[in-house]
Scaffold this motif. Structure first.
Motif, PDB file in Angstrom:
ATOM      1  N   CYS A 161       0.840  -1.181   0.000  1.00 16.66           N
ATOM      2  CA  CYS A 161       0.000   0.000   0.000  1.00 16.66           C
ATOM      3  C   CYS A 161       0.885   1.245   0.000  1.00 16.66           C
ATOM      4  O   CYS A 161       2.067   1.173   0.302  1.00 16.66           O
ATOM      5  CB  CYS A 161      -0.935  -0.027   1.196  1.00 16.66           C
ATOM      6  N   ASP A 162       0.291   2.347  -0.333  1.00 13.84           N
ATOM      7  CA  ASP A 162       1.004   3.628  -0.311  1.00 13.84           C
ATOM      8  C   ASP A 162       1.060   4.108   1.133  1.00 13.84           C
ATOM      9  O   ASP A 162       0.084   4.647   1.651  1.00 13.84           O
ATOM     10  CB  ASP A 162       0.289   4.633  -1.204  1.00 13.84           C
ATOM     11  N   VAL A 163       2.185   3.913   1.781  1.00 10.01           N
ATOM     12  CA  VAL A 163       2.291   4.256   3.200  1.00 10.01           C
ATOM     13  C   VAL A 163       2.246   5.754   3.452  1.00 10.01           C
ATOM     14  O   VAL A 163       2.033   6.181   4.581  1.00 10.01           O
ATOM     15  CB  VAL A 163       3.551   3.645   3.860  1.00 10.01           C
ATOM     16  N   SER A 164       2.413   6.561   2.411  1.00 11.55           N
ATOM     17  CA  SER A 164       2.324   8.007   2.592  1.00 11.55           C
ATOM     18  C   SER A 164       0.868   8.479   2.601  1.00 11.55           C
ATOM     19  O   SER A 164       0.594   9.631   2.904  1.00 11.55           O
ATOM     20  CB  SER A 164       3.114   8.747   1.510  1.00 11.55           C
ATOM     21  N   ASP A 165      -0.060   7.585   2.309  1.00 11.91           N
ATOM     22  CA  ASP A 165      -1.494   7.873   2.335  1.00 11.91           C
ATOM     23  C   ASP A 165      -2.080   7.268   3.614  1.00 11.91           C
ATOM     24  O   ASP A 165      -2.176   6.045   3.730  1.00 11.91           O
ATOM     25  CB  ASP A 165      -2.163   7.263   1.100  1.00 11.91           C
ATOM     26  N   PRO A 166      -2.461   8.097   4.595  1.00 10.33           N
ATOM     27  CA  PRO A 166      -2.954   7.570   5.880  1.00 10.33           C
ATOM     28  C   PRO A 166      -4.119   6.592   5.743  1.00 10.33           C
ATOM     29  O   PRO A 166      -4.170   5.581   6.455  1.00 10.33           O
ATOM     30  CB  PRO A 166      -3.369   8.826   6.648  1.00 10.33           C
ATOM     31  N   ALA A 167      -5.039   6.848   4.822  1.00 11.87           N
ATOM     32  CA  ALA A 167      -6.178   5.941   4.647  1.00 11.87           C
ATOM     33  C   ALA A 167      -5.724   4.590   4.103  1.00 11.87           C
ATOM     34  O   ALA A 167      -6.203   3.536   4.537  1.00 11.87           O
ATOM     35  CB  ALA A 167      -7.222   6.573   3.724  1.00 11.87           C
ATOM     36  N   ALA A 168      -4.795   4.602   3.162  1.00  3.66           N
ATOM     37  CA  ALA A 168      -4.274   3.353   2.602  1.00  3.66           C
ATOM     38  C   ALA A 168      -3.489   2.578   3.651  1.00  3.66           C
ATOM     39  O   ALA A 168      -3.584   1.345   3.728  1.00  3.66           O
ATOM     40  CB  ALA A 168      -3.392   3.640   1.390  1.00  3.66           C
ATOM     41  N   LEU A 169      -2.740   3.286   4.481  1.00  6.90           N
ATOM     42  CA  LEU A 169      -1.976   2.629   5.541  1.00  6.90           C
ATOM     43  C   LEU A 169      -2.918   1.973   6.548  1.00  6.90           C
ATOM     44  O   LEU A 169      -2.732   0.821   6.929  1.00  6.90           O
ATOM     45  CB  LEU A 169      -1.061   3.638   6.233  1.00  6.90           C
ATOM     46  N   ARG A 170      -3.957   2.698   6.950  1.00  8.66           N
ATOM     47  CA  ARG A 170      -4.938   2.138   7.885  1.00  8.66           C
ATOM     48  C   ARG A 170      -5.612   0.908   7.279  1.00  8.66           C
ATOM     49  O   ARG A 170      -5.780  -0.109   7.948  1.00  8.66           O
ATOM     50  CB  ARG A 170      -5.982   3.177   8.263  1.00  8.66           C
ATOM     51  N   ALA A 171      -5.981   0.989   5.999  1.00  7.98           N
ATOM     52  CA  ALA A 171      -6.609  -0.157   5.328  1.00  7.98           C
ATOM     53  C   ALA A 171      -5.658  -1.350   5.291  1.00  7.98           C
ATOM     54  O   ALA A 171      -6.076  -2.495   5.485  1.00  7.98           O
ATOM     55  CB  ALA A 171      -7.049   0.230   3.917  1.00  7.98           C
ATOM     56  N   TRP A 186      10.838  16.796  -1.288  1.00  3.05           N
ATOM     57  CA  TRP A 186      11.105  16.756   0.152  1.00  3.05           C
ATOM     58  C   TRP A 186       9.877  16.257   0.897  1.00  3.05           C
ATOM     59  O   TRP A 186       9.965  15.421   1.782  1.00  3.05           O
ATOM     60  CB  TRP A 186      11.517  18.138   0.644  1.00  3.05           C
ATOM     61  N   ARG A 187       8.692  16.765   0.563  1.00  2.00           N
ATOM     62  CA  ARG A 187       7.449  16.340   1.223  1.00  2.00           C
ATOM     63  C   ARG A 187       7.192  14.860   0.994  1.00  2.00           C
ATOM     64  O   ARG A 187       6.707  14.161   1.884  1.00  2.00           O
ATOM     65  CB  ARG A 187       6.270  17.180   0.733  1.00  2.00           C
ATOM     66  N   SER A 188       7.501  14.357  -0.183  1.00  6.50           N
ATOM     67  CA  SER A 188       7.322  12.932  -0.480  1.00  6.50           C
ATOM     68  C   SER A 188       8.228  12.067   0.392  1.00  6.50           C
ATOM     69  O   SER A 188       7.813  11.031   0.919  1.00  6.50           O
ATOM     70  CB  SER A 188       7.613  12.678  -1.961  1.00  6.50           C
ATOM     71  N   VAL A 189       9.467  12.501   0.554  1.00  7.49           N
ATOM     72  CA  VAL A 189      10.418  11.772   1.406  1.00  7.49           C
ATOM     73  C   VAL A 189       9.924  11.764   2.853  1.00  7.49           C
ATOM     74  O   VAL A 189       9.887  10.720   3.510  1.00  7.49           O
ATOM     75  CB  VAL A 189      11.831  12.390   1.315  1.00  7.49           C
ATOM     76  N   ILE A 190       9.519  12.918   3.359  1.00  9.32           N
ATOM     77  CA  ILE A 190       9.043  13.012   4.741  1.00  9.32           C
ATOM     78  C   ILE A 190       7.784  12.182   4.937  1.00  9.32           C
ATOM     79  O   ILE A 190       7.625  11.494   5.952  1.00  9.32           O
ATOM     80  CB  ILE A 190       8.806  14.493   5.132  1.00  9.32           C
ATOM     81  N   ALA A 214       4.851   8.254   7.780  1.00 12.78           N
ATOM     82  CA  ALA A 214       4.323   6.891   7.702  1.00 12.78           C
ATOM     83  C   ALA A 214       4.826   6.028   8.852  1.00 12.78           C
ATOM     84  O   ALA A 214       4.075   5.215   9.397  1.00 12.78           O
ATOM     85  CB  ALA A 214       4.693   6.254   6.366  1.00 12.78           C
ATOM     86  N   ALA A 215       6.066   6.208   9.249  1.00 10.26           N
ATOM     87  CA  ALA A 215       6.601   5.432  10.375  1.00 10.26           C
ATOM     88  C   ALA A 215       5.833   5.748  11.656  1.00 10.26           C
ATOM     89  O   ALA A 215       5.468   4.848  12.417  1.00 10.26           O
ATOM     90  CB  ALA A 215       8.087   5.724  10.551  1.00 10.26           C
ATOM     91  N   MET A 216       5.562   7.031  11.885  1.00 10.22           N
ATOM     92  CA  MET A 216       4.820   7.421  13.081  1.00 10.22           C
ATOM     93  C   MET A 216       3.386   6.908  13.025  1.00 10.22           C
ATOM     94  O   MET A 216       2.861   6.392  14.017  1.00 10.22           O
ATOM     95  CB  MET A 216       4.845   8.947  13.223  1.00 10.22           C
ATOM     96  N   ALA A 217       2.743   7.025  11.877  1.00 11.88           N
ATOM     97  CA  ALA A 217       1.373   6.538  11.734  1.00 11.88           C
ATOM     98  C   ALA A 217       1.305   5.036  11.931  1.00 11.88           C
ATOM     99  O   ALA A 217       0.384   4.523  12.591  1.00 11.88           O
ATOM    100  CB  ALA A 217       0.828   6.921  10.355  1.00 11.88           C
ATOM    101  N   LEU A 218       2.270   4.310  11.390  1.00 13.67           N
ATOM    102  CA  LEU A 218       2.303   2.852  11.547  1.00 13.67           C
ATOM    103  C   LEU A 218       2.462   2.475  13.011  1.00 13.67           C
ATOM    104  O   LEU A 218       1.795   1.561  13.506  1.00 13.67           O
ATOM    105  CB  LEU A 218       3.437   2.273  10.705  1.00 13.67           C
ATOM    106  N   ALA A 219       3.310   3.188  13.715  1.00 12.75           N
ATOM    107  CA  ALA A 219       3.480   2.925  15.150  1.00 12.75           C
ATOM    108  C   ALA A 219       2.180   3.191  15.899  1.00 12.75           C
ATOM    109  O   ALA A 219       1.758   2.381  16.733  1.00 12.75           O
ATOM    110  CB  ALA A 219       4.607   3.787  15.710  1.00 12.75           C
ATOM    111  N   ARG A 220       1.526   4.293  15.607  1.00 17.21           N
ATOM    112  CA  ARG A 220       0.263   4.624  16.286  1.00 17.21           C
ATOM    113  C   ARG A 220      -0.823   3.594  16.002  1.00 17.21           C
ATOM    114  O   ARG A 220      -1.650   3.309  16.865  1.00 17.21           O
ATOM    115  CB  ARG A 220      -0.212   6.004  15.862  1.00 17.21           C
ATOM    116  N   LEU A 221      -0.840   3.056  14.792  1.00 14.90           N
ATOM    117  CA  LEU A 221      -1.859   2.071  14.431  1.00 14.90           C
ATOM    118  C   LEU A 221      -1.613   0.701  15.052  1.00 14.90           C
ATOM    119  O   LEU A 221      -2.558  -0.045  15.293  1.00 14.90           O
ATOM    120  CB  LEU A 221      -1.914   1.918  12.903  1.00 14.90           C
ATOM    121  N   THR A 222      -0.367   0.347  15.294  1.00 12.58           N
ATOM    122  CA  THR A 222      -0.056  -1.019  15.729  1.00 12.58           C
ATOM    123  C   THR A 222       0.354  -1.157  17.195  1.00 12.58           C
ATOM    124  O   THR A 222       0.237  -2.240  17.759  1.00 12.58           O
ATOM    125  CB  THR A 222       1.043  -1.626  14.832  1.00 12.58           C
ATOM    126  N   LEU A 223       0.837  -0.081  17.792  1.00 11.21           N
ATOM    127  CA  LEU A 223       1.253  -0.172  19.198  1.00 11.21           C
ATOM    128  C   LEU A 223       0.143  -0.609  20.146  1.00 11.21           C
ATOM    129  O   LEU A 223       0.410  -1.378  21.072  1.00 11.21           O
ATOM    130  CB  LEU A 223       1.860   1.146  19.673  1.00 11.21           C
TER     131      LEU A 223
END
Length: 86
Positions: A1-11, A45-49, A55-64
């Protein structure tokens, strides 16, 4: 999934939960290559961030919460040479 897209990451996380159960180990190894020009180009730059940091922070929040409820889990964050500006 596109990890830079919060909805796609959650899905994606929801799909893992439904197919395999709550995650115990999560590895974030996504990134976007911007090269040296990425420091000068705002869009690059925004794409890299978005793919590396946000995405790393969102992934941690979703799985912790899953890991905390079991009292065990691991988050692994992998960077590449681009993280050093190469």
């Amino acid at each position: 999934c596109d990890v830079s897209d919060p909805a796609a990451l959650r899905a994606g996380v929801d799909r893992v939960r439904s197919e395999f159960g709550p995650p115990e180990v999560v590895v974030h190894a996504a990134g976007a290559a911007a090269g040296a020009g990425g420091l000068r180009d705002e869009g690059a730059w925004r794409s890299v961030i978005a793919s590396r940091l946000d995405a790393a922070m969102a992934l941690a929040r979703l799985t912790l919460p899953d890991m905390a409820s079991r009292g065990w889990g691991r988050l692994v964050f992998v960077g590449g040479p681009g993280s050093r500006g190469e």
